[in-house]
Scaffold this motif. Structure first.
Motif, PDB file in Angstrom:
ATOM      1  N   ALA A 230       0.910  -1.121  -0.132  1.00  0.00           N
ATOM      2  CA  ALA A 230       0.060  -0.185   0.034  1.00  0.00           C
ATOM      3  C   ALA A 230       0.769   1.117   0.139  1.00  0.00           C
ATOM      4  CB  ALA A 230      -0.830   0.022   1.049  1.00  0.00           C
ATOM      5  N   LEU A 231       2.031   1.223   0.878  1.00  0.00           N
ATOM      6  CA  LEU A 231       2.726   2.150   0.919  1.00  0.00           C
ATOM      7  C   LEU A 231       3.472   2.620  -0.306  1.00  0.00           C
ATOM      8  CD1 LEU A 231       3.620   4.533   3.313  1.00  0.00           C
ATOM      9  CD2 LEU A 231       5.550   2.990   3.639  1.00  0.00           C
ATOM     10  N   TYR A 232       4.012   1.529  -0.726  1.00  0.00           N
ATOM     11  CA  TYR A 232       4.814   1.441  -1.900  1.00  0.00           C
ATOM     12  C   TYR A 232       4.044   2.025  -3.004  1.00  0.00           C
ATOM     13  CZ  TYR A 232       7.265  -0.278  -6.125  1.00  0.00           C
ATOM     14  OH  TYR A 232       7.932  -0.613  -7.249  1.00  0.00           O
ATOM     15  N   GLY A 233       2.682   1.427  -3.257  1.00  0.00           N
ATOM     16  CA  GLY A 233       2.063   1.767  -4.284  1.00  0.00           C
ATOM     17  C   GLY A 233       1.625   3.297  -4.407  1.00  0.00           C
TER      18      GLY A 233
ATOM     19  N   THR B 288      -4.252   6.612 -17.696  1.00  0.00           N
ATOM     20  CA  THR B 288      -3.508   5.617 -18.286  1.00  0.00           C
ATOM     21  C   THR B 288      -2.058   5.392 -17.587  1.00  0.00           C
ATOM     22  OG1 THR B 288      -4.260   6.540 -20.396  1.00  0.00           O
ATOM     23  CG2 THR B 288      -2.469   5.049 -20.546  1.00  0.00           C
ATOM     24  N   ALA B 289      -1.610   6.452 -17.202  1.00  0.00           N
ATOM     25  CA  ALA B 289      -0.123   6.042 -16.571  1.00  0.00           C
ATOM     26  C   ALA B 289      -0.541   5.679 -15.117  1.00  0.00           C
ATOM     27  CB  ALA B 289       0.333   7.669 -16.387  1.00  0.00           C
ATOM     28  N   ALA B 290      -1.499   6.087 -14.465  1.00  0.00           N
ATOM     29  CA  ALA B 290      -1.708   5.542 -13.073  1.00  0.00           C
ATOM     30  C   ALA B 290      -2.068   4.093 -13.075  1.00  0.00           C
ATOM     31  CB  ALA B 290      -2.711   6.217 -12.389  1.00  0.00           C
ATOM     32  N   ILE B 291      -2.779   3.512 -14.428  1.00  0.00           N
ATOM     33  CA  ILE B 291      -3.231   1.941 -14.375  1.00  0.00           C
ATOM     34  C   ILE B 291      -1.841   1.432 -14.843  1.00  0.00           C
ATOM     35  CG2 ILE B 291      -4.277   0.396 -16.029  1.00  0.00           C
ATOM     36  CD1 ILE B 291      -6.260   1.742 -14.112  1.00  0.00           C
ATOM     37  N   LEU B 292      -0.981   1.868 -15.621  1.00  0.00           N
ATOM     38  CA  LEU B 292       0.103   1.184 -15.860  1.00  0.00           C
ATOM     39  C   LEU B 292       1.138   0.901 -14.851  1.00  0.00           C
ATOM     40  CD1 LEU B 292       1.317   2.920 -19.397  1.00  0.00           C
ATOM     41  CD2 LEU B 292       0.801   0.338 -19.101  1.00  0.00           C
ATOM     42  N   LEU B 293       1.194   2.206 -14.008  1.00  0.00           N
ATOM     43  CA  LEU B 293       2.043   2.025 -12.858  1.00  0.00           C
ATOM     44  C   LEU B 293       1.289   1.022 -11.722  1.00  0.00           C
ATOM     45  CD1 LEU B 293       2.764   5.738 -12.297  1.00  0.00           C
ATOM     46  CD2 LEU B 293       4.399   3.818 -13.265  1.00  0.00           C
ATOM     47  N   PHE B 294       0.026   0.967 -11.621  1.00  0.00           N
ATOM     48  CA  PHE B 294      -0.525   0.186 -10.621  1.00  0.00           C
ATOM     49  C   PHE B 294      -0.149  -1.260 -10.870  1.00  0.00           C
ATOM     50  CE2 PHE B 294      -4.400  -2.380  -9.350  1.00  0.00           C
ATOM     51  CZ  PHE B 294      -4.112  -2.088  -7.923  1.00  0.00           C
ATOM     52  N   SER B 295      -0.422  -1.616 -12.344  1.00  0.00           N
ATOM     53  CA  SER B 295       0.048  -3.008 -12.595  1.00  0.00           C
ATOM     54  C   SER B 295       1.506  -3.343 -12.130  1.00  0.00           C
ATOM     55  CB  SER B 295      -0.007  -3.448 -13.996  1.00  0.00           C
ATOM     56  OG  SER B 295       0.941  -2.842 -14.805  1.00  0.00           O
ATOM     57  N   LEU B 296       2.377  -2.468 -12.195  1.00  0.00           N
ATOM     58  CA  LEU B 296       3.810  -2.476 -11.873  1.00  0.00           C
ATOM     59  C   LEU B 296       3.861  -2.805 -10.493  1.00  0.00           C
ATOM     60  CD1 LEU B 296       5.792  -0.035 -13.975  1.00  0.00           C
ATOM     61  CD2 LEU B 296       5.758  -2.381 -14.191  1.00  0.00           C
TER      62      LEU B 296
ATOM     63  N   ILE C 186       3.201   5.654  -7.309  1.00  0.00           N
ATOM     64  CA  ILE C 186       2.512   6.022  -8.269  1.00  0.00           C
ATOM     65  C   ILE C 186       2.258   7.599  -8.281  1.00  0.00           C
ATOM     66  CG2 ILE C 186       0.081   6.440  -9.171  1.00  0.00           C
ATOM     67  CD1 ILE C 186      -0.226   3.335  -8.334  1.00  0.00           C
ATOM     68  N   THR C 187       2.096   8.158  -7.037  1.00  0.00           N
ATOM     69  CA  THR C 187       2.061   9.823  -7.164  1.00  0.00           C
ATOM     70  C   THR C 187       3.411  10.239  -7.496  1.00  0.00           C
ATOM     71  OG1 THR C 187       2.532   9.517  -4.782  1.00  0.00           O
ATOM     72  CG2 THR C 187       0.076  10.126  -5.338  1.00  0.00           C
ATOM     73  N   GLY C 188       4.629   9.682  -7.047  1.00  0.00           N
ATOM     74  CA  GLY C 188       6.034  10.224  -7.105  1.00  0.00           C
ATOM     75  C   GLY C 188       6.240  10.131  -8.669  1.00  0.00           C
ATOM     76  N   CYS C 189       6.032   9.227  -9.443  1.00  0.00           N
ATOM     77  CA  CYS C 189       6.364   8.909 -10.711  1.00  0.00           C
ATOM     78  C   CYS C 189       5.564   9.897 -11.490  1.00  0.00           C
ATOM     79  CB  CYS C 189       5.909   7.505 -11.326  1.00  0.00           C
ATOM     80  SG  CYS C 189       7.248   6.272 -10.686  1.00  0.00           S
ATOM     81  N   LEU C 190       4.240  10.059 -11.228  1.00  0.00           N
ATOM     82  CA  LEU C 190       3.261  10.740 -11.881  1.00  0.00           C
ATOM     83  C   LEU C 190       3.947  12.549 -11.748  1.00  0.00           C
ATOM     84  CD1 LEU C 190      -0.402   9.700 -11.209  1.00  0.00           C
ATOM     85  CD2 LEU C 190       1.205   9.298 -13.174  1.00  0.00           C
ATOM     86  N   ALA C 191       4.286  12.808 -10.468  1.00  0.00           N
ATOM     87  CA  ALA C 191       4.459  13.877 -10.021  1.00  0.00           C
ATOM     88  C   ALA C 191       5.851  14.598 -11.115  1.00  0.00           C
ATOM     89  CB  ALA C 191       4.781  14.226  -8.681  1.00  0.00           C
ATOM     90  N   VAL C 192       6.805  13.611 -10.974  1.00  0.00           N
ATOM     91  CA  VAL C 192       8.350  13.881 -11.395  1.00  0.00           C
ATOM     92  C   VAL C 192       8.010  13.595 -12.834  1.00  0.00           C
ATOM     93  CG1 VAL C 192      10.654  12.840 -11.713  1.00  0.00           C
ATOM     94  CG2 VAL C 192       9.567  12.626  -9.293  1.00  0.00           C
TER      95      VAL C 192
END
Lengths: 289, 415
Positions: A69-72, A212-220, A76-82
């Motif tokens: 949960a923490l990592y997710g 789209t980005a969030a879904i891709l990252l979520f699967s990761l 996700i927010t980190g990748c989106l923001a950066v």
């Protein structure tokens, strides 16, 4: 069946069959196994929900779920923001744009295992960043998250963001390039500050890209296994363990097939809990529209 | 296109002929496929002793190595379940092998006889049997409770090899003030467990070890002795360097050899790396048993297991394999190369290094024989023990009382 329909049906059949067998049948099999007392080998001695009770009693499982949960969330927010920030900076017309794009995209070409090993070296307190800064004269400098049980999961987040924000940048950049130039012209005429255009106009327009980005990252996030194995090995202790690692270890090394299967089913349930409502909304929308 | 077809036709014919020729030789001496994970320097040298002896007897050996113990074990199990069982495969004695036996997936070791009862250490003989029958042929005995030390460093500090944990802690404190790392520890759960078990044995003694890991005695787990074990274990935290978590055991051994660290608690397989670095175990890098009130040897045993043979010839080959591997001369040769000690107590210790000589003398007394957690406990319980120990070790906020409770709960949950 009309002959014209036969060809597409035939063409789709192998894929359909593979999907059915490799996904649905194996999910059913895993679920059935999770209800048995299987150890090293599958056995059909049904014990009800005993494996789930054992799973929920395991401190390590909850550590792993909490870490996911923490990592997710952070990943996700980190990748989106950066990624968004990088895309905006590049889109503002930086010189040598291609060079920056390549630099930011390069980490993506590496596997998570390689990323894990690189960051393991960088974060190792005796070899990496900490040692280098101390060598420069700051003797008290400490950056030892990798070896601290209460911080190790954040190093996984850090390495994950480093690797994947390039992907987000590419997606956002494509989105930004698709924005109608007239919007910018109109904003300029009205004298709206640039940050305000991004915040109030461009960002809402890019909602599908965010999605789209969030879904891709979520699967990761859900399948993340290799990064944590290479970077921390789940340690120190099991402080940076993730559910996928828990399941693999119990099935392959610990003679606990039933318990591992129960863990796998709980992972599926977690994904279903997130993806289910989204699918439901999609289907309703289609029916409505 | 035609040309290619023709050519592949010829190739098929050639292959058919080759197959026929091959079958001809196969009927003369049945090829025996041996699955194992003995791929590193010393390991591979030890297996080649067995291979050579087997070939000298006219056998045909087909090597099927899979790097990594757990990967090799998983591969063997998968092949058995998939209906292509390897006739001979390396495994470890313990609960996994017992489970394979209880499902009838491995057969008794061919040619095991009364002689084995006489020459094998009793604990080993007990662990290798399922329902009275030997389910595998033991290859070697590794010891887990060794304390390796850098002799030059101890001399420089004016320290003797500690014989008790109190003496050890005093020595470690002195080494730390000299700027050395007292304990080279690889911070992986199984290595932390090795250190913990050394403390358990040293504080509680070998009978206490048996009460904990053989009898799973709740009174022992809740006893003040166990609390003292956790106190001593927690007292070792300051003597490990910061970079320990995740380190592999051979990196820790390298620290010892470089003289950065003074002690390492590790199994005797570390001797392989010490020799490979051009040092002699017992000379530059000393070996002693971890401090303990009474001598004891925590054993890990690799063993070859066998699946039902397809035909008479394979059965013969399996039998020959066992007789070759259990031959005293082969046992001596392979274990000298591997750094372990022979499973037979009647093998003379000529040519072994000084550490192995000590172990061989020790193991002859059955009272010293202890099973490692991997050999004595079920896979799930052994894993839970690792989790508890590793959790306690890596979280300095946990008190010894909490550590004791963690271990107690882990063991009782599986009893």
């Amino acid at each position: 069946m009309k002959p014209s329909h036969r060809a597409p049906t035939l063409a789709l059949l192998p894929a359909g069959l593979i999907t059915f067998v490799c996904f649905y049948l194996f999910i059913a099999w895993t679920f059935a196994i999770s209800l048995t007392s299987s150890q090293l080998l599958p056995s059909w001695d049904f014990v009800g929900l005993l494996q789930y009770e054992r799973l929920f009693a395991s401190a390590r499982w909850w550590t792993a779920m909490g870490n996911m949960a923490l990592y997710g969330i952070l990943f996700i927010t980190g990748c989106l923001a950066v990624g968004y920030l990088l895309a905006i900076l590049i889109d503002r017309g930086v010189r040598a744009e291609g060079v920056y794009r390549t630099i930011f995209m390069l980490p993506l070409s590496m596997s998570f295992v390689v990323t894990g090993i690189i960051w393991q070296w960088m974060l190792n307190p005796g070899l990496g960043i900490q040692q280098a800064v101390r060598g420069l004269g700051w003797e008290e400098f400490a950056f030892n998250w990798l070896v601290r049980a209460d911080r190790s999961i954040y190093t996984v987040v850090l390495a994950g963001i480093w690797q994947q924000s390039g992907l987000c940048m590419a997606l956002f950049l494509a989105g930004l390039r698709g924005v109608d130039p007239n919007i910018w012209k109109a904003a300029k005429v009205d004298g709206i500050p640039i940050w305000r255009v991004y915040a109030s106009i461009i960002t809402p327009m890019l909602r599908p890209v965010f999605f789209t980005a969030a879904i891709l990252l979520f699967s990761l996030v859900v399948k993340s296994f290799d990064l944590v194995v290479a970077l921390t090995g789940g340690g120190p202790g099991f402080s940076s363990d993730l559910p996928a690692r828990f399941v693999m270890e119990h099935i392959l090394n610990r003679q606990e097939l039933g318990l591992g299967a129960a863990g796998a089913c709980m992972m599926l349930a977690t994904i279903a809990a997130v993806v289910g409502p989204y699918l439901y909304a999609e289907i309703r929308q289609k029916k409505g529209g | 296109m035609r040309g290619r077809l023709n050519r592949s036709g010829t190739a098929a014919k050639a292959m058919a002929i080759a197959c026929l020729a091959f079958m001809g030789t196969a009927s003369a001496a049945q090829e025996l496929e041996v699955m194992h994970w003995l791929t590193s320097g010393g390991e591979s040298a030890s297996l080649s002793v067995v291979r050579q002896a087997y070939r000298d007897q006219g056998g045909v050996w087909r090597d099927a190595p899979v790097p990594g113990g757990s990967a090799a074990r998983a591969a063997a199990v998968n092949r058995i379940l998939g209906g292509k069982p390897p006739p001979v495969f390396l495994f470890s004695l313990g609960a996994q092998l017992t489970e394979l036996s209880s499902h009838g997936l491995v057969i008794g070791a061919p040619g095991a006889g009364d002689e084995w009862d006489r020459v094998l250490p009793p604990l080993l003989a007990r662990s290798a049997r399922y329902q009275g029958q030997y389910m595998a042929a033991p290859l070697n005995i590794h010891g887990e409770n060794w304390m390796f030390y850098n002799r030059a460093l101890l001399n420089q500090a004016g320290l003797a090899v500690p014989r008790t944990w109190d003496a050890f802690i005093a020595a470690a404190a002195k080494l730390k003030t000299m700027g050395k790392t007292p304990i080279a520890l690889g911070g992986q759960p199984w290595q932390e467990r090795l250190l913990f078990n050394a403390v358990l044995l040293g504080v509680g003694g070998r009978d206490f070890y048996r009460r904990v890991y053989e009898a799973l005695d709740e009174a022992a787990l809740s006893s003040p002795t166990m609390l003292a074990v956790f106190r001593t274990f927690a007292g070792l935290r300051p003597f490990v360097d910061e970079g320990s978590p995740g380190r592999r055991w051979n990196q820790a051994t390298a620290m010892l050899m470089r003289g950065d660290a003074a002690f390492q608690f590790m199994g005797d397989w570390a001797k392989g790396d010490i020799k490979a670095a051009g040092m002699e175990p017992g000379v530059q890098i000393g070996c002693a048993l971890a401090p303990a009130p009474d001598p004891a040897y925590i054993m890990v045993v690799d063993a070859f297991a066998f699946t039902r043979p397809r035909d008479r010839a394979t059965a013969e080959a399996q039998k020959r394999f066992v007789s070759v591997m259990m031959d005293p001369a082969v046992q001596a040769g392979l274990n000298r190369a591997k750094g372990s000690i022979p499973v037979r107590t009647d093998v003379p210790d000529d040519g072994f290094d000084i550490c192995a000589k000590q172990a061989m003398a020790l193991v002859r007394d059955p009272a010293t024989n202890l099973a490692s957690t991997g050999m004595g406990l079920s896979g799930g319980m052994a894993g839970a023990v690792d989790d508890a120990i590793s959790h306690f070790w890596n979280d300095p906020r946990l008190t010894p009382e909490q550590g004791q409770e963690l271990l107690r709960k882990s063991i009782l949950a599986f009893r």
